[in-house]
Every structure is written in C-alpha cells, then in structure tokens.
Enzyme design. Structure first.
Site, PDB file in Angstrom:
ATOM      1  N   ASP A   1       2.807   5.985   5.300  1.00 35.07           N
ATOM      2  CA  ASP A   1       4.129   6.301   5.852  1.00 35.07           C
ATOM      3  C   ASP A   1       3.819   7.310   6.968  1.00 35.07           C
ATOM      4  OD1 ASP A   1       7.186   5.837   5.049  1.00 35.07           O
ATOM      5  OD2 ASP A   1       7.036   7.925   5.644  1.00 35.07           O
ATOM      6  N   LYS A  53       7.741   6.476  -4.085  1.00 35.15           N
ATOM      7  CA  LYS A  53       7.346   7.130  -2.829  1.00 35.15           C
ATOM      8  C   LYS A  53       6.601   8.403  -3.173  1.00 35.15           C
ATOM      9  CE  LYS A  53       8.026   6.517   1.642  1.00 35.15           C
ATOM     10  NZ  LYS A  53       8.370   5.283   2.386  1.00 35.15           N
ATOM     11  N   LYS A 109       6.182   0.698  -5.812  1.00 30.70           N
ATOM     12  CA  LYS A 109       5.551   0.410  -4.521  1.00 30.70           C
ATOM     13  C   LYS A 109       6.245   1.216  -3.446  1.00 30.70           C
ATOM     14  CE  LYS A 109       2.746  -1.723  -1.782  1.00 30.70           C
ATOM     15  NZ  LYS A 109       2.314  -0.362  -1.332  1.00 30.70           N
TER      16      LYS A 109
HETATM   17  N1  GLU Z   1       6.172   3.394   4.110  1.00 25.30           N
HETATM   18  C1  GLU Z   1       6.618   2.038   4.310  1.00 25.30           C
HETATM   19  C2  GLU Z   1       8.086   1.926   3.968  1.00 25.30           C
HETATM   20  O1  GLU Z   1       8.825   2.861   4.190  1.00 25.30           O
HETATM   21  C3  GLU Z   1       5.710   1.005   3.656  1.00 25.30           C
HETATM   22  C4  GLU Z   1       5.480   1.142   2.197  1.00 25.30           C
HETATM   23  C5  GLU Z   1       4.439   0.198   1.618  1.00 25.30           C
HETATM   24  O2  GLU Z   1       3.848  -0.592   2.337  1.00 25.30           O
HETATM   25  O3  GLU Z   1       4.248   0.290   0.401  1.00 25.30           O
HETATM   26  O4  GLU Z   1       8.585   0.930   3.511  1.00 25.30           O
END
Ligand code: GLU
Length: 450
Positions: free
Chosen positions: A170, A130, A94
């Site tokens: 993101d 990611k 995730k």
């Molecule tokens: N990009 C966000 C973070 O850095 C959210 C990631 C998400 O919701 O999966 O945590």
C-alpha cells in the site's frame, strides 16, 4: 424510510462512536456504509439478525506491536506495527501494509473495513484486513528499510499464512519492501511459502500485471462507466492526483486509451502538462530515483509547470482520478471540478473524497465511482497471484491483464445493476456498498454467530 430502520442504524452508529473514540476515518468509512444499508434493511430485515451489523463493524482480531530497529547512526528507533484482521468469512484476510507517519489504529481500521467490501466485489475468495506502521520510509537508506522490514516481520510472521492472512503493499510499501518482508518470513518459517504475501518479484512467485493492476483496473472501470454514457477516454483531459504506484499506471493506461493526463501531484505540489505526461520520465523520477515531482517538472521541458503547494483540483478536466490518499478532495474542490466541467470522478486511492465531496458530485450529476469498486483491481490481481502460487503456475501478461479487465467490467456491471435494483440508478456508492455487503453478510449468516 421507516423510523425504525433509521433509529436502528443510528443506534449502531452511536455505539460504534463510543467504542472507537478518536478514530475519525474509521467513523467516516462506517457511516457511509451504514447509510447505504438503510434501504437494504427496509427490504430485508433479516440482515439485522444475529447482531450481523455490529459483528461486521468489529474486527475479528487487532494486533498492535512494537517494532524496534537500528538506524544508520547506530541509534535505536521504535515504531508501532499494526495488523487488523477484519473479516475472513469469504477467504483469508487480504489487504495491504501501509508505512506512513500518519498511520494509527483508526486509519488501519478504516482501510481494513473498506477492504472487506472491495474484496467481496472482486468475486474472488478473499476476506478483508489491513496493516502497517507509522514508520516513514522517506529519506531512509535501503539498509534502514531492510532492518525495519525484518523487525516488522519478526512479529507479524506468526499471524499470517497463505490460508490465514496474506498482506501486500500500500502507500510506502512496494516491491523493495515486499522483498525484505518475504525474505524474513522465509527465514523464520523455514519454508518458501509463496502464497503468504502478494506483490512479489517475478522470479519468486510474483504475478505479471500486479504492479500495473490498481491503476489499470481503475481506468478499465472508469472506461466502463463512461461507455454507459456514450463517452470514452479518447480525447479526454484527465487529472490524476498523486504520483505513486496507482497514479503512474492509471496515467499510463489513460494515455494508451487516447486521453491526455493534464496534471499530477505529490504532497508538496502539482504539475500541469497540457500535452500529457511522459510516462518513462515520471517512472524514472518516482520509481528509480525516488525523487519529488518537482524534479519531473525541471527535466520535462517546455509546457510543463510546477505549482509548489498548489491545489491540483483547480485544473480544468473531463475526468478526475484521485490517486493520492484519504480525504485529499473536499467539498470545495468538488465544486471547483464540477464548475470547470468534470463529468467523471473515480477513486484510485482509498476514500480520497470527503463525504461532502461525494454528495456534491452526486447532486451535480457528476458520475462518481467509489474506491471500493474503482480501485479493486490491485487486490483482485493479488488474488490472481495467489491462484498462480497455489497451482505453481505463472500466466502471461496478456492473459492476466484480460482477467483483470473482465473483473473490473463485472464489478461495474454488478454495482450498476445493484443500484438499479434499489431504485437508485447511477448511484454507484449505494451499488458498491450493497453488492459488497450482501455477499459477506450471506456468508456470515450461513456460518453462524462467530
Ligand atoms: N493496498 C491495496 C488496496 O488498497 C492492495 C491490497 C492487496 O493487494 O492485498 O486494495
């Protein structure tokens, strides 16, 4: 500290540097965690068993792919796509997708590595991953964005799924991009699998509060930290760097709690607004019109000033919330802030403070909350979106916001308690790294050498 643990950790780190050459942000993120783990290994040497630390630092899978697309002039453009599936011991991978010209494998690995511990701290069943691309959405038309997203998903779709890997937004990826990505996934898979992405529109599986969640969560956690020192946002002057999704909703929540946001920024400069930020106007400029923060200053009226190319950390404040990007606040900035009276710093972005800045804050008794804990509200609410998708339910704003608030309070309590357990009261970096690590490490040890 015994010599043997010190040597053991520096051996891991030397090996990691060799194997991952040219990835300074990844080195920085790992080095901070390894530093914190020294006191864990002193007490519980079994956490070094079975190559656990080396396995934790090596992604389970790394995908790099070509993303060709056609611009409005009919020219073929080629970008590079990434998805790093770092650790799935606690749940499906995730983490967000970042579209920004600075993206490379090292950046995605640092973000994926941080995400493992952040997601663990939420207490929810999500692993860490990611992805993203070096595509620059700035100045592109909606149609160009759509064609890029469709091409990106044409490759990514075979690697994701509600039980496998669940991307989200993101930097450079918001509601518009998630819409185009979801549309292409749905077309290719011939299924309306709502749990495959989070940050969706409300009519097609999205969750209330997801848009606000990272910013609100940051402020809830900071509020909790301030309360342990008998302070609150009421009457506080606050700097919020950046003006994207995290910054806007952090600013909104600060002002709802009685604080004044005295400065915000973008990559070209910053604004000062001694009487606070006009949230409706900043939303209109950034979210609807997608313009620069200088446009806000031009329209905001008296008292608001734009400082082209200036350093936002020169502004005097009680609280600083860096919400722009990695390494935006260095050791000199930390000193400036502390000299001007800052008492609380919490990271809304991922790793916005350099190691020198973090050390300076800690040595100057400025309370510092690292991003892994402080900005976990976004991904936590993504996990709440996944829960709603799994049960085909949709919760009210109030209920979801209250769940988010509780999660942030629990994260702070857990981090604070863990720091105390290791005789490092008030060191929330150690607390977050160790609490996040232990849960993942216990799961990995239980699941065998994989
Ligand atoms: N990009 C966000 C973070 O850095 C959210 C990631 C998400 O919701 O999966 O945590």
């Amino acid at each position: 500290m015994s010599d043997s643990v010190d040597t053991q950790i520096s051996n891991y780190y030397d090996k990691l540097l060799k194997r991952n050459a040219g990835e300074p942000e990844f080195h920085q993120a790992v080095s901070e965690v390894l530093e914190s783990l020294k006191i864990v290994l002193e007490k519980d040497s079994h956490y070094a068993d079975d190559g656990l630390i080396e396995r934790l630092c090596e992604p389970e899978r790394q995908l790099i792919f070509r993303v060709p697309w056609i611009d409005d002039q009919g020219q073929v453009q080629v970008n590079r796509g990434f998805r790093v599936q770092f650790n799935s011991a606690l749940g499906p991978y995730k983490g967000g997708l970042r579209f920004h010209p600075s993206v490379n494998l090292g950046i995605i690995k640092f973000l994926g590595f941080e995400q493992i511990f952040k997601n663990s701290l939420t207490g929810l069943p999500i692993g860490g991953g990611k992805g993203g691309s070096d595509f620059d959405p700035k100045g592109k038309s909606d149609r160009e964005i759509m064609r890029f997203c469709q091409s990106f998903m044409t490759e990514l779709h075979r690697h994701i799924g509600e039980y496998r890997d669940v991307p989200a937004g993101d930097i450079g990826v918001g509601g518009r991009e998630i819409g185009f990505l979801f549309g292409q996934y749905r077309r290719l898979s011939n299924q309306h699998e709502s749990g495959v992405l989070t940050g969706k529109g409300l009519a097609w599986g999205g969750s209330l509060v997801r848009t606000e969640a990272t910013g609100y969560g940051l402020v809830y956690l900071t509020q909790e930290m301030m309360q342990t020192h008998g302070e609150s946002f009421d009457g506080a002057k606050v700097i919020v760097s950046g003006s994207g999704n995290v910054a806007i909703y952090a600013a909104q929540k600060v002002q709802q709690l009685g604080g004044t946001v005295v400065a915000m920024s973008d990559s070209s400069g910053y604004i000062t607004c001694p009487n606070g930020v006009d949230i409706d106007l900043i939303k209109d400029v950034k979210e609807v019109r997608r313009e620069r923060i200088s446009a806000y200053a031009a329209e905001a009226g008296s008292g608001v000033e734009y400082h082209a190319g200036g350093n936002i950390w020169e502004v005097a404040a009680d609280v600083a919330l860096p919400c722009a990007t990695q390494n935006e606040l260095d050791g000199d900035d930390a000193k400036l802030l502390a000299d001007n009276g800052v008492r609380y710093v919490a990271e809304g972005a991922n790793m916005p403070c350099t190691p020198e800045a973090v050390h300076y804050f800690q040595s100057a008794d400025v309370n510092f909350a690292p991003g892994k804990a402080a900005n976990a509200g976004g991904v936590a609410t993504s996990a709440l979106e996944m829960q709603q998708n799994a049960t085909r339910d949709s919760w009210s704003f109030e209920y979801t916001d209250e769940r988010l608030r509780q999660i942030m309070t629990n994260i702070f309590k857990n981090v604070d308690k863990t720091a105390k357990q290791y005789d490092r009261e008030g060191d929330y970096v150690i607390g977050a790294n160790i609490a996040g690590f232990k849960k993942v490490a216990d799961a990995m040890l239980a699941q065998g050498i994989i």
